[in-house]
Design a protein around this motif. Structure first.
Motif, PDB file in Angstrom:
ATOM      1  N   LEU A 111       0.633  -1.255   0.159  1.00  0.00           N
ATOM      2  CA  LEU A 111      -0.049  -0.047   0.030  1.00  0.00           C
ATOM      3  C   LEU A 111       0.858   1.356   0.187  1.00  0.00           C
ATOM      4  CD1 LEU A 111      -2.588  -1.183   2.538  1.00  0.00           C
ATOM      5  CD2 LEU A 111      -3.165  -0.651   0.143  1.00  0.00           C
ATOM      6  N   GLY A 112       2.110   1.013   0.174  1.00  0.00           N
ATOM      7  CA  GLY A 112       2.960   2.259   0.215  1.00  0.00           C
ATOM      8  C   GLY A 112       3.305   2.842   1.737  1.00  0.00           C
ATOM      9  N   ILE A 113       3.290   4.233   1.587  1.00  0.00           N
ATOM     10  CA  ILE A 113       3.656   4.684   2.949  1.00  0.00           C
ATOM     11  C   ILE A 113       2.300   5.350   3.689  1.00  0.00           C
ATOM     12  CG2 ILE A 113       4.669   6.769   4.149  1.00  0.00           C
ATOM     13  CD1 ILE A 113       6.475   7.201   1.562  1.00  0.00           C
ATOM     14  N   MET A 114       2.045   4.822   4.638  1.00  0.00           N
ATOM     15  CA  MET A 114       0.982   5.212   5.491  1.00  0.00           C
ATOM     16  C   MET A 114       1.533   6.180   6.838  1.00  0.00           C
ATOM     17  SD  MET A 114      -1.707   2.871   7.746  1.00  0.00           S
ATOM     18  CE  MET A 114      -0.313   2.675   9.410  1.00  0.00           C
ATOM     19  N   ASP A 115       1.169   7.517   6.697  1.00  0.00           N
ATOM     20  CA  ASP A 115       1.406   8.261   7.760  1.00  0.00           C
ATOM     21  C   ASP A 115       0.093   8.699   8.644  1.00  0.00           C
ATOM     22  OD1 ASP A 115       0.561  10.497   6.539  1.00  0.00           O
ATOM     23  OD2 ASP A 115       2.211  10.939   5.511  1.00  0.00           O
ATOM     24  N   LYS A 116       0.390   9.540   9.614  1.00  0.00           N
ATOM     25  CA  LYS A 116      -0.675  10.052  10.322  1.00  0.00           C
ATOM     26  C   LYS A 116      -1.764  10.773   9.745  1.00  0.00           C
ATOM     27  CE  LYS A 116      -1.551  12.366  14.545  1.00  0.00           C
ATOM     28  NZ  LYS A 116      -1.052  13.486  15.708  1.00  0.00           N
ATOM     29  N   TYR A 135      13.953   6.193   4.039  1.00  0.00           N
ATOM     30  CA  TYR A 135      12.932   7.184   3.073  1.00  0.00           C
ATOM     31  C   TYR A 135      13.641   8.057   2.472  1.00  0.00           C
ATOM     32  CZ  TYR A 135       8.902   4.989   5.787  1.00  0.00           C
ATOM     33  OH  TYR A 135       7.931   4.321   6.095  1.00  0.00           O
ATOM     34  N   THR A 136      14.833   7.635   1.833  1.00  0.00           N
ATOM     35  CA  THR A 136      15.687   8.667   1.105  1.00  0.00           C
ATOM     36  C   THR A 136      14.714   9.089  -0.235  1.00  0.00           C
ATOM     37  OG1 THR A 136      17.691   8.736  -0.579  1.00  0.00           O
ATOM     38  CG2 THR A 136      16.404   6.492  -0.592  1.00  0.00           C
ATOM     39  N   THR A 137      15.085  10.219  -0.737  1.00  0.00           N
ATOM     40  CA  THR A 137      14.529  10.801  -2.062  1.00  0.00           C
ATOM     41  C   THR A 137      15.213  10.685  -3.150  1.00  0.00           C
ATOM     42  OG1 THR A 137      15.462  12.977  -1.525  1.00  0.00           O
ATOM     43  CG2 THR A 137      13.412  12.470  -0.534  1.00  0.00           C
ATOM     44  N   ARG A 162      18.852  -1.541   1.120  1.00  0.00           N
ATOM     45  CA  ARG A 162      17.606  -1.708   1.005  1.00  0.00           C
ATOM     46  C   ARG A 162      16.579  -0.774   1.618  1.00  0.00           C
ATOM     47  NH1 ARG A 162      14.583  -6.029  -1.194  1.00  0.00           N
ATOM     48  NH2 ARG A 162      16.184  -6.059  -2.633  1.00  0.00           N
ATOM     49  N   THR A 163      16.098  -0.072   0.605  1.00  0.00           N
ATOM     50  CA  THR A 163      15.084   1.227   1.406  1.00  0.00           C
ATOM     51  C   THR A 163      13.666   0.785   0.850  1.00  0.00           C
ATOM     52  OG1 THR A 163      15.420   2.435  -0.512  1.00  0.00           O
ATOM     53  CG2 THR A 163      17.172   2.404   1.306  1.00  0.00           C
ATOM     54  N   TYR A 164      12.790   1.984   1.117  1.00  0.00           N
ATOM     55  CA  TYR A 164      11.500   1.972   0.340  1.00  0.00           C
ATOM     56  C   TYR A 164      11.617   2.138  -1.107  1.00  0.00           C
ATOM     57  CZ  TYR A 164       6.897   3.835  -0.859  1.00  0.00           C
ATOM     58  OH  TYR A 164       5.609   3.898  -1.630  1.00  0.00           O
ATOM     59  N   VAL A 165      12.724   2.777  -1.549  1.00  0.00           N
ATOM     60  CA  VAL A 165      12.777   3.013  -2.933  1.00  0.00           C
ATOM     61  C   VAL A 165      13.020   1.751  -3.854  1.00  0.00           C
ATOM     62  CG1 VAL A 165      14.039   4.267  -4.609  1.00  0.00           C
ATOM     63  CG2 VAL A 165      13.471   5.517  -2.498  1.00  0.00           C
ATOM     64  N   VAL A 171       8.322   9.535  -2.165  1.00  0.00           N
ATOM     65  CA  VAL A 171       8.753   9.921  -0.895  1.00  0.00           C
ATOM     66  C   VAL A 171       9.108  11.479  -0.870  1.00  0.00           C
ATOM     67  CG1 VAL A 171      10.595   9.636   0.821  1.00  0.00           C
ATOM     68  CG2 VAL A 171      10.148   7.580  -0.458  1.00  0.00           C
ATOM     69  N   TYR A 172       9.746  11.929  -1.777  1.00  0.00           N
ATOM     70  CA  TYR A 172      10.105  13.327  -1.817  1.00  0.00           C
ATOM     71  C   TYR A 172       8.762  14.152  -1.825  1.00  0.00           C
ATOM     72  CZ  TYR A 172      11.424  17.815  -4.016  1.00  0.00           C
ATOM     73  OH  TYR A 172      11.468  19.178  -4.208  1.00  0.00           O
TER      74      TYR A 172
END
Length: 605
Positions: A248-253, A458-460, A478-481, A498-499
């Protein structure tokens, strides 16, 4: 005016002259006054900010306008005064011209579609932009283009700081960066849609296919022959994420997921997992002790809720049964009494977060006495055979049995990588696409210890870029990217995701930019009262926004808890499991009291 500094006497003078009615020309003065006025007799009068703006400086709406005008002057001067910005200015002018042409074309199209004139439609466009004529509209569009480009340059120059900055960093500027403010998680899921309505806490009904699908997913995960992502790709009913291995990718607040999903993950991290609970409690997703207690009370649980693996097996066994002993129809065709639905409502129809344990369900052998009915629980009995299955593992910090010691008895269903699989019953009325059970995996928690720092995760940048994080041997981390092995173009797209998350989280980035300019003395006010009024307004706005966000956050938890309280109350009406287990037994073998007219297992009660 110096090239490297914007002195804001002219701005405030321009504002103040609006209040003076005279044909004599005002004179701007930079020696402590914001306006000097010479009358027809040659008499000179000086006006300070206090003289002209005494009441305005205490009015938040007026100060807000002052800030916007100040910020606009800073942005415009960047392109019109700073050297070397000729090319950037031309780009902004081209953008503004293109947008103006587009708006004029749109007015033409609207006139044709609505049977009106171009002038009428274009007048509506002018009104929507607060402009009086075409030239005025062009200036509005030009400033928009300038502001976008100006802030984009700021993001590019400060992206790492905007991501990593913390309010408690002694060497920082006190800015709350993305990681601290929004607490991002990287999540995946498998969704199994069910027919039962979300509000049917004790009498939900599912189809035979629903029952078999739930079993199939759990069976695949427990046998652990394939990765979670591979199973999601084949079996998830969320077709959008299934194509991306359930990710689902990034889930934040700020992510607008259903409460069961997002708050279920947060509850797991903050309440039930001792390795992350302290850090989560002190973060932006933290909830107070009263709310934690209320959440536990709402589900009658001091430990995380569980679903016995045996319940999935029995659900499959009973999936197609709609007739009982001697091929008689189950309770006159009332689907609530179908064995699969009795089991579904007891073990699966729960909107609080759960894990799957290697337990068998109570009364699996079908022998039940009347005295045991009220003592039925949802935990089941530990099954050593299930516990030996590859998918069941011990998770550090997760005490399922509540004995404060994590051991083999606390095994839960995990991915091949050892990540626990959380389960929630989610969905809202009218939204069938998410009406079902979500099997959730946290690919990266912001509170877990990892060889890759959260900032690097969470590198851009993308692999191959000079700034992409690498290990001590120069190999890409190994990152999100690069979470998936994929082409460079896909990695670039994920880096852009991420950016965009970082650059989009702060709606008041203009406040922060202004403060940076003000602190560095790139802008100065001749009258410090105006500067103080604006900086105080910014701080007040920040505090107000923080309080509003906290209030909204607490209200979100209250809404979720109230829903769980309703669930608990409704679930007291659940049919006992014996009503499913004894269905195929003869009348002589059944508990006669339960199956008699008006008994718990009889729909005539």
């Amino acid at each position: 005016m110096k090239k490297e500094k914007v002195t804001l006497g002219l701005l405030t003078g321009a504002l103040s002259v609006m209040a003076l009615a005279s044909c004599d020309a005002p004179i701007y003065n930079y020696q402590g006054y914001i306006l000097t006025y010479v009358n027809a007799q040659g008499e000179t009068m000086h006006y300070s900010a206090e003289d002209l703006f005494g009441t305005y400086l205490n009015d938040s709406s007026s100060v807000s306008t002052m800030f916007q005008k100040t910020y606009e002057l800073v942005v415009r001067n960047y392109y019109l005064v700073e050297p070397g910005q000729e090319g950037a200015l031309q780009d902004c002018e081209d953008t503004a011209s293109a947008r103006l042409t587009s708006l004029k074309d749109e007015a033409e199209d609207n006139a044709s579609a609505n049977g009106t004139s171009y002038d009428e439609e274009f007048a509506n466009t002018l009104d929507s932009y607060g402009a009086t004529n075409e030239d005025d509209l062009y200036q509005v569009l030009l400033y928009q283009a300038m502001e976008e480009d100006f802030e984009e340059k700021f993001y590019d120059d400060n992206i790492d700081h905007l991501r990593d900055s913390r309010t408690d960093d002694a060497d920082g500027d006190g800015y709350e960066g993305y990681l601290e403010a929004k607490v991002p998680y990287h999540v995946s899921h498998i969704l199994v849609n069910v027919d039962a309505a979300s509000g049917a806490h004790y009498n939900g009904t599912i189809s035979e296919d629903n029952a078999r699908k739930l079993y199939s997913v759990a069976n695949e995960l427990a046998n652990s022959k394939r990765s979670f992502g591979s199973i999601a790709q084949i079996m998830s009913d969320d077709t959008g994420s299934a194509t991306n291995y359930g990710e689902l990718g990034i889930m934040d607040k700020d992510t607008s997921y259903i409460n069961e999903f997002k708050l279920g993950v947060y509850a797991y991290e903050e309440i039930y997992n001792s390795t992350t609970s302290d850090a989560a409690s002190q973060s932006a997703i933290g909830i107070d002790e009263e709310t934690k207690t209320a959440l536990k009370d709402a589900t009658n649980n001091q430990t995380i809720s569980t679903i016995p693996y045996g319940a999935f097996l029995k659900l499959n066994d009973y999936a197609e049964i709609v007739t009982g002993y001697n091929n008689t129809e189950v309770n006159n065709g009332d689907a609530e009494y179908y064995p699969r639905n009795v089991l579904f409502n007891k073990y699966f129809n729960k909107h609080n977060v759960s894990v799957i344990t290697p337990n068998d369900i109570d009364n699996a052998a079908g022998t039940v006495n009347a005295g045991a009915i009220n003592g039925e629980n949802e935990v089941g009995e530990y099954n050593a055979t299930f516990a030996m299955m590859a998918g069941f593992k011990v998770v550090d910090g997760l005490d399922v049995n509540g004995d404060s010691v994590v051991n083999d008895l606390d095994k839960v269903l995990c991915t091949t990588a050892g990540d626990p699989i959380l389960v929630v019953r989610g969905g809202t009325e009218g939204d069938s696409s998410y009406q079902g059970l979500h099997f959730i995996v946290i690919n990266r928690s912001p509170f877990e210890e990892n060889d890759v720092s959260l900032s690097n995760y969470y590198t851009t940048y993308y692999p191959g870029h000079a700034d992409y994080p690498v290990d001590q041997n120069g190999n890409p981390l190994r990152t999100y990217v690069n979470f998936f092995d994929q082409p460079t173009s896909d990695n670039r797209s994920r880096a852009e995701t991420v950016y965009n998350a970082i650059t989009g989280f702060d709606d008041n980035i203009d406040h922060y930019i202004f403060e940076k300019y003000f602190e560095s003395e790139k802008i100065q006010f001749n009258d410090e009262k105006i500067g103080n009024a604006i900086t105080n307004w910014i701080e007040s706005s920040r505090v107000t926004l923080s309080m509003e966000e906290e209030q909204t956050w607490n209200e979100t938890w209250r809404t979720y808890i109230e829903y769980l309280e309703q669930q608990t109350s409704e679930r007291s009406k659940n049919l006992p499991e014996v009503c499913a287990i004894q269905y195929n037994l003869s009348p002589e073998e059944r508990n006669s009291e339960l199956w008699a007219e008006g008994g718990l297992c009889d729909d005539r009660r």
